[in-house]
Design a protein around this motif. Structure first.
Motif, short mmCIF file in Angstrom:
data_model
loop_
_atom_site.label_atom_id
_atom_site.label_comp_id
_atom_site.label_asym_id
_atom_site.label_seq_id
_atom_site.Cartn_x
_atom_site.Cartn_y
_atom_site.Cartn_z
N TYR A 1 39.13 -53.36 -46.96
CA TYR A 1 39.16 -54.44 -47.95
C TYR A 1 40.55 -54.62 -48.56
N ARG A 2 41.51 -53.84 -48.06
CA ARG A 2 42.89 -53.88 -48.54
C ARG A 2 42.96 -53.63 -50.05
N PHE A 3 42.12 -52.72 -50.52
CA PHE A 3 42.10 -52.37 -51.93
C PHE A 3 43.27 -51.47 -52.28
N GLN A 4 43.79 -51.66 -53.46
CA GLN A 4 44.70 -50.70 -54.06
C GLN A 4 43.78 -49.79 -54.86
N ALA A 5 43.60 -48.57 -54.41
CA ALA A 5 42.55 -47.73 -54.98
C ALA A 5 43.06 -46.33 -55.30
N ILE A 6 42.32 -45.70 -56.19
CA ILE A 6 42.49 -44.28 -56.47
C ILE A 6 41.19 -43.61 -56.05
N ILE A 7 41.28 -42.73 -55.09
CA ILE A 7 40.10 -42.00 -54.62
C ILE A 7 40.14 -40.61 -55.24
N SER A 8 39.12 -40.31 -56.02
CA SER A 8 39.07 -39.03 -56.73
C SER A 8 38.09 -38.10 -56.03
N SER A 9 38.47 -36.84 -55.95
CA SER A 9 37.63 -35.83 -55.31
C SER A 9 37.68 -34.55 -56.13
N ASP A 10 36.58 -33.81 -56.10
CA ASP A 10 36.57 -32.51 -56.78
C ASP A 10 36.88 -31.39 -55.79
N ASN A 11 37.31 -31.75 -54.59
CA ASN A 11 37.57 -30.78 -53.54
C ASN A 11 39.08 -30.53 -53.40
N LYS A 12 39.55 -29.49 -54.10
CA LYS A 12 40.98 -29.17 -54.04
C LYS A 12 41.44 -28.80 -52.64
N SER A 13 40.61 -28.05 -51.91
CA SER A 13 41.04 -27.61 -50.58
C SER A 13 41.18 -28.78 -49.62
N THR B 1 34.15 -37.38 -45.99
CA THR B 1 33.97 -38.29 -47.12
C THR B 1 35.29 -38.92 -47.53
N LEU B 2 36.34 -38.11 -47.63
CA LEU B 2 37.66 -38.65 -47.98
C LEU B 2 38.14 -39.64 -46.93
N ASN B 3 37.90 -39.32 -45.67
CA ASN B 3 38.31 -40.20 -44.58
C ASN B 3 37.57 -41.53 -44.66
N LYS B 4 36.26 -41.49 -44.86
CA LYS B 4 35.47 -42.72 -44.93
C LYS B 4 35.83 -43.55 -46.15
N ALA B 5 36.15 -42.88 -47.26
CA ALA B 5 36.56 -43.61 -48.47
C ALA B 5 37.88 -44.35 -48.23
N THR B 6 38.81 -43.70 -47.55
CA THR B 6 40.09 -44.37 -47.26
C THR B 6 39.89 -45.51 -46.25
N GLU B 7 39.02 -45.30 -45.26
CA GLU B 7 38.73 -46.38 -44.31
C GLU B 7 38.16 -47.60 -45.04
N TRP B 8 37.23 -47.33 -45.96
CA TRP B 8 36.60 -48.42 -46.72
C TRP B 8 37.63 -49.17 -47.56
N ALA B 9 38.46 -48.43 -48.28
CA ALA B 9 39.50 -49.07 -49.10
C ALA B 9 40.45 -49.87 -48.23
N ASN B 10 40.80 -49.35 -47.07
CA ASN B 10 41.71 -50.06 -46.17
C ASN B 10 41.07 -51.31 -45.58
N LYS C 1 48.02 -45.86 -43.65
CA LYS C 1 47.86 -47.30 -43.44
C LYS C 1 48.00 -48.08 -44.74
N ASN C 2 47.77 -47.42 -45.86
CA ASN C 2 47.76 -48.11 -47.15
C ASN C 2 48.55 -47.26 -48.16
N LEU C 3 49.82 -47.55 -48.30
CA LEU C 3 50.67 -46.74 -49.16
C LEU C 3 50.38 -46.92 -50.64
N SER C 4 49.58 -47.93 -50.99
CA SER C 4 49.20 -48.09 -52.40
C SER C 4 47.96 -47.27 -52.74
N LEU C 5 47.38 -46.64 -51.74
CA LEU C 5 46.21 -45.78 -51.94
C LEU C 5 46.65 -44.46 -52.57
#
Length: 119
Positions: free
Chosen positions: A28-40, A17-26, A64-68
Motif C-alpha cells: 500500500y506504499r505506507f509510511q509505517a512504524i512496525i512495532s514488535s515485542d521481539n527483540k531477537s 510476522t515482521l516479514n508479512k507486516a512489511t510486505e503489507w505496508a509496501n 523496498k521502503n526506506l520510510s518504513l
C-alpha cells in the motif's frame, strides 16, 4: 492469519510476522512504524550476517521502503494493539492457513540426537 508446523519455532513465527507486516505496508506504499515485542527478531533483521532465508526475505522487504521504521515495544497488557495481536495469533493456531517455512536447525539436531541415542 497463518499457522506454522508444530516444529517451527516462536522465533520463526515472529520473523514471518515482521516479514508479512512489511510486505503489507509496501503493497500500500505506507509510511509505517512496525512495532514488535521481539527483540531477537529485530536484532536479526539489523544484522548483515544472517544466513536465515526468513531474515533475508524480511530485510529485502524493508529495503523496498526506506520510510518504513521498525521499533521495539515492551510486551505486556495495556500496550495498544498488543492484546489484539495476541488474540489474532491465538486464532491463527486454529483457523489460519498453513504456512510452510523451513524446519529450524534446532529441531533437526534434536531428531538426530534422539536417533543417535537409540542406536
Amino acid at each position: 492469519m497463518a499457522k506454522l508446523q508444530s516444529f517451527n519455532s516462536v522465533f520463526q513465527a515472529e520473523l514471518l510476522t515482521l516479514n508479512k507486516a512489511t510486505e503489507w505496508a509496501n503493497s500500500y506504499r505506507f509510511q509505517a512504524i512496525i512495532s514488535s515485542d521481539n527483540k531477537s527478531g529485530l536484532h536479526a533483521l539489523s544484522s548483515f550476517y544472517s544466513r536465515l532465508k526468513l531474515v533475508q526475505d524480511a530485510q529485502f522487504e524493508i529495503l523496498k521502503n526506506l520510510s518504513l521504521k521498525l521499533g521495539w515495544v515492551k510486551a505486556h497488557p495495556g500496550v495498544f494493539g498488543n492484546e489484539m495481536a495476541d488474540q489474532l495469533a491465538r486464532n491463527a493456531t486454529k483457523n489460519g492457513d498453513l504456512h510452510n517455512i523451513p524446519t529450524p536447525k534446532s529441531h533437526l539436531e534434536s531428531i538426530l540426537h534422539k536417533i543417535a541415542i537409540n542406536k
